[in-house]
Design an enzyme around this catalytic site. Structure first.
Site, PDB file in Angstrom:
ATOM      1  N   SER A  11       0.865  -1.183   0.000  1.00 50.26           N
ATOM      2  CA  SER A  11       0.000   0.000   0.000  1.00 50.26           C
ATOM      3  C   SER A  11       0.902   1.233   0.000  1.00 50.26           C
ATOM      4  O   SER A  11       1.621   1.480   0.976  1.00 50.26           O
ATOM      5  CB  SER A  11      -0.867   0.003   1.257  1.00 50.26           C
ATOM      6  N   ASP A  38      -4.602   3.810  -1.684  1.00 45.76           N
ATOM      7  CA  ASP A  38      -5.618   4.167  -0.686  1.00 45.76           C
ATOM      8  C   ASP A  38      -6.131   5.575  -0.933  1.00 45.76           C
ATOM      9  O   ASP A  38      -5.428   6.555  -0.658  1.00 45.76           O
ATOM     10  CB  ASP A  38      -5.015   4.063   0.716  1.00 45.76           C
ATOM     11  N   GLY A 155      -8.457   4.711   7.219  1.00 47.12           N
ATOM     12  CA  GLY A 155      -8.132   6.097   7.529  1.00 47.12           C
ATOM     13  C   GLY A 155      -6.640   6.357   7.575  1.00 47.12           C
ATOM     14  O   GLY A 155      -6.185   7.420   7.185  1.00 47.12           O
ATOM     15  N   GLY A 158      -0.481   1.890   9.613  1.00 44.16           N
ATOM     16  CA  GLY A 158       0.219   1.709  10.889  1.00 44.16           C
ATOM     17  C   GLY A 158      -0.671   1.406  12.077  1.00 44.16           C
ATOM     18  O   GLY A 158      -0.240   1.564  13.215  1.00 44.16           O
ATOM     19  N   ASP A 188      -6.677  -6.230   4.491  1.00 42.75           N
ATOM     20  CA  ASP A 188      -6.019  -4.918   4.517  1.00 42.75           C
ATOM     21  C   ASP A 188      -6.047  -4.335   5.929  1.00 42.75           C
ATOM     22  O   ASP A 188      -7.118  -4.096   6.487  1.00 42.75           O
ATOM     23  CB  ASP A 188      -6.785  -4.000   3.552  1.00 42.75           C
ATOM     24  N   GLY A 189      -4.857  -4.091   6.482  1.00 43.79           N
ATOM     25  CA  GLY A 189      -4.754  -3.418   7.776  1.00 43.79           C
ATOM     26  C   GLY A 189      -3.982  -4.230   8.797  1.00 43.79           C
ATOM     27  O   GLY A 189      -4.421  -5.319   9.185  1.00 43.79           O
ATOM     28  N   GLY A 190      -2.828  -3.736   9.195  1.00 43.52           N
ATOM     29  CA  GLY A 190      -2.056  -4.400  10.237  1.00 43.52           C
ATOM     30  C   GLY A 190      -1.465  -5.731   9.816  1.00 43.52           C
ATOM     31  O   GLY A 190      -1.210  -6.591  10.666  1.00 43.52           O
ATOM     32  N   SER A 211       2.715  -0.316   6.276  1.00 42.78           N
ATOM     33  CA  SER A 211       3.895  -0.072   7.119  1.00 42.78           C
ATOM     34  C   SER A 211       4.871  -1.236   7.137  1.00 42.78           C
ATOM     35  O   SER A 211       6.085  -1.034   7.011  1.00 42.78           O
ATOM     36  CB  SER A 211       3.466   0.201   8.554  1.00 42.78           C
TER      37      SER A 211
HETATM   38  C1  DX5 Z   1      -6.086   1.903   5.759  1.00 47.91           C
HETATM   39  C2  DX5 Z   1      -5.673   1.493   4.387  1.00 47.91           C
HETATM   40  C3  DX5 Z   1      -4.620   0.461   4.340  1.00 47.91           C
HETATM   41  C4  DX5 Z   1      -3.336   0.877   4.979  1.00 47.91           C
HETATM   42  C5  DX5 Z   1      -2.604  -0.349   5.401  1.00 47.91           C
HETATM   43  O1  DX5 Z   1      -7.039   2.888   5.641  1.00 47.91           O
HETATM   44  O2  DX5 Z   1      -6.777   0.998   3.674  1.00 47.91           O
HETATM   45  O3  DX5 Z   1      -4.392   0.010   3.009  1.00 47.91           O
HETATM   46  O4  DX5 Z   1      -2.500   1.616   4.143  1.00 47.91           O
HETATM   47  O5  DX5 Z   1      -1.501   0.032   6.153  1.00 47.91           O
HETATM   48  P1  DX5 Z   1      -0.914  -0.925   7.264  1.00 47.91           P
HETATM   49  O6  DX5 Z   1      -0.451  -2.178   6.545  1.00 47.91           O
HETATM   50  O7  DX5 Z   1       0.197  -0.137   7.836  1.00 47.91           O
HETATM   51  O8  DX5 Z   1      -2.008  -1.226   8.241  1.00 47.91           O
HETATM   52 ZN    ZN Z   2      -6.347   0.042   1.708  1.00 46.87          ZN
END
Ligand code: DX5
Ligand code: ZN
Length: 229
Positions: A11, A38, A155, A158, A188-190, A211
């Site tokens: 991302s 994003d 949003g 990280g 998607d996310g973490g 991240s």
């Molecule tokens: C959050 C985004 C994600 C984000 C993921 O709103 O949709 O795609 O960039 O980032 P990490 O992998 O750091 O959670």
């Molecule tokens: Zn995303």
């Protein structure tokens, strides 16, 4: 456990914007499979990221398929633009096509949005927030190509991986396997080396990584480690 199908989608929200093209290029050379964009409008989520112009700069020159993850109130206002700049997948949020963000899920409008995106020539994704019960998924699954399960509230990059999103991933995998196995399941996310094994085991085909990818010292190494899970 060995899962050959898993794809890594960095991302670019977590990339270094002062050298966006360089970071995308490095990600591609390291073996990334897709690019995840994003898009935040400051209404659907409380943040603004970047739009089609910056996205175009980021992905032009790359051969990787790109997904526009539209965290916007009016996905149809933007779908055509993201298709035009070269995105293969356009993903909208189930929560964005309701009468208001708090009103009940609206399958009819979600299908209409999916069909309109398809008319632009793009592949269609639908995304669900961690507190969404996925009630529209069985009804919409034959109109889409990808389901993007959020394991954080959208949003920012990280954030910490949320278990309620993981439960949704398992539920989505079972709906997908039963109703439409051709549909790709993305998470998607973490996502990092700690959370990747369980999401892969749960059936995720695409791991979106912000991240954990762009903060890694060696992009190729993290991709290798994910693919070896
Ligand atoms: C959050 C985004 C994600 C984000 C993921 O709103 O949709 O795609 O960039 O980032 P990490 O992998 O750091 O959670
Ligand atoms: Zn995303």
């Amino acid at each position: 456990m060995k899962n050959k199908r898993v794809l890594v989608a960095p991302s670019i929200l977590a990339a270094d914007f002062s050298q966006l093209r360089v970071d995308v290029c490095l990600a591609e050379h390291a073996g990334a499979d897709m690019l995840h964009l994003d898009i935040m409008d400051g209404h659907f989520v409380d943040n603004i990221s970047f739009g089609p112009d910056i996205s175009k700069i980021a992905i032009s020159g790359s051969k990787l398929p790109a997904e526009a993850h539209l965290m916007v109130r009016e996905p149809l206002k933007w779908a055509k633009k993201f298709k035009e700049i070269g995105c293969e997948y356009i993903t909208f949020h189930d929560e964005a096509v309701r009468k208001s963000p708090k009103s009940s899920p609206n399958l009819e409008d979600a299908i209409r949005v999916a069909e309109e995106i398809r008319k632009e020539g793009a592949k269609v994704g639908i995304s669900y927030n961690p507190d969404n019960d996925l009630s529209t998924l069985p009804g919409i699954i034959r109109y889409i190509d990808l389901v993007l399960i959020m394991t954080v509230y959208p949003g920012r990059a990280g954030q910490k991986f949320l278990e309620e999103g993981f439960l949704n991933l398992k539920k989505a995998a079972s709906i997908r396997d039963k109703e439409s196995p051709r549909v790709l399941l993305a998470v998607d996310g973490g996502i990092n080396l700690d959370t990747a094994p369980k999401v892969i085991a749960a059936g995720a085909d695409i791991l979106v990584m912000g991240s954990a990818f762009f903060e890694a010292d060696d992009y190729a190494d993290i991709i290798r480690k994910i693919k070896a899970i």
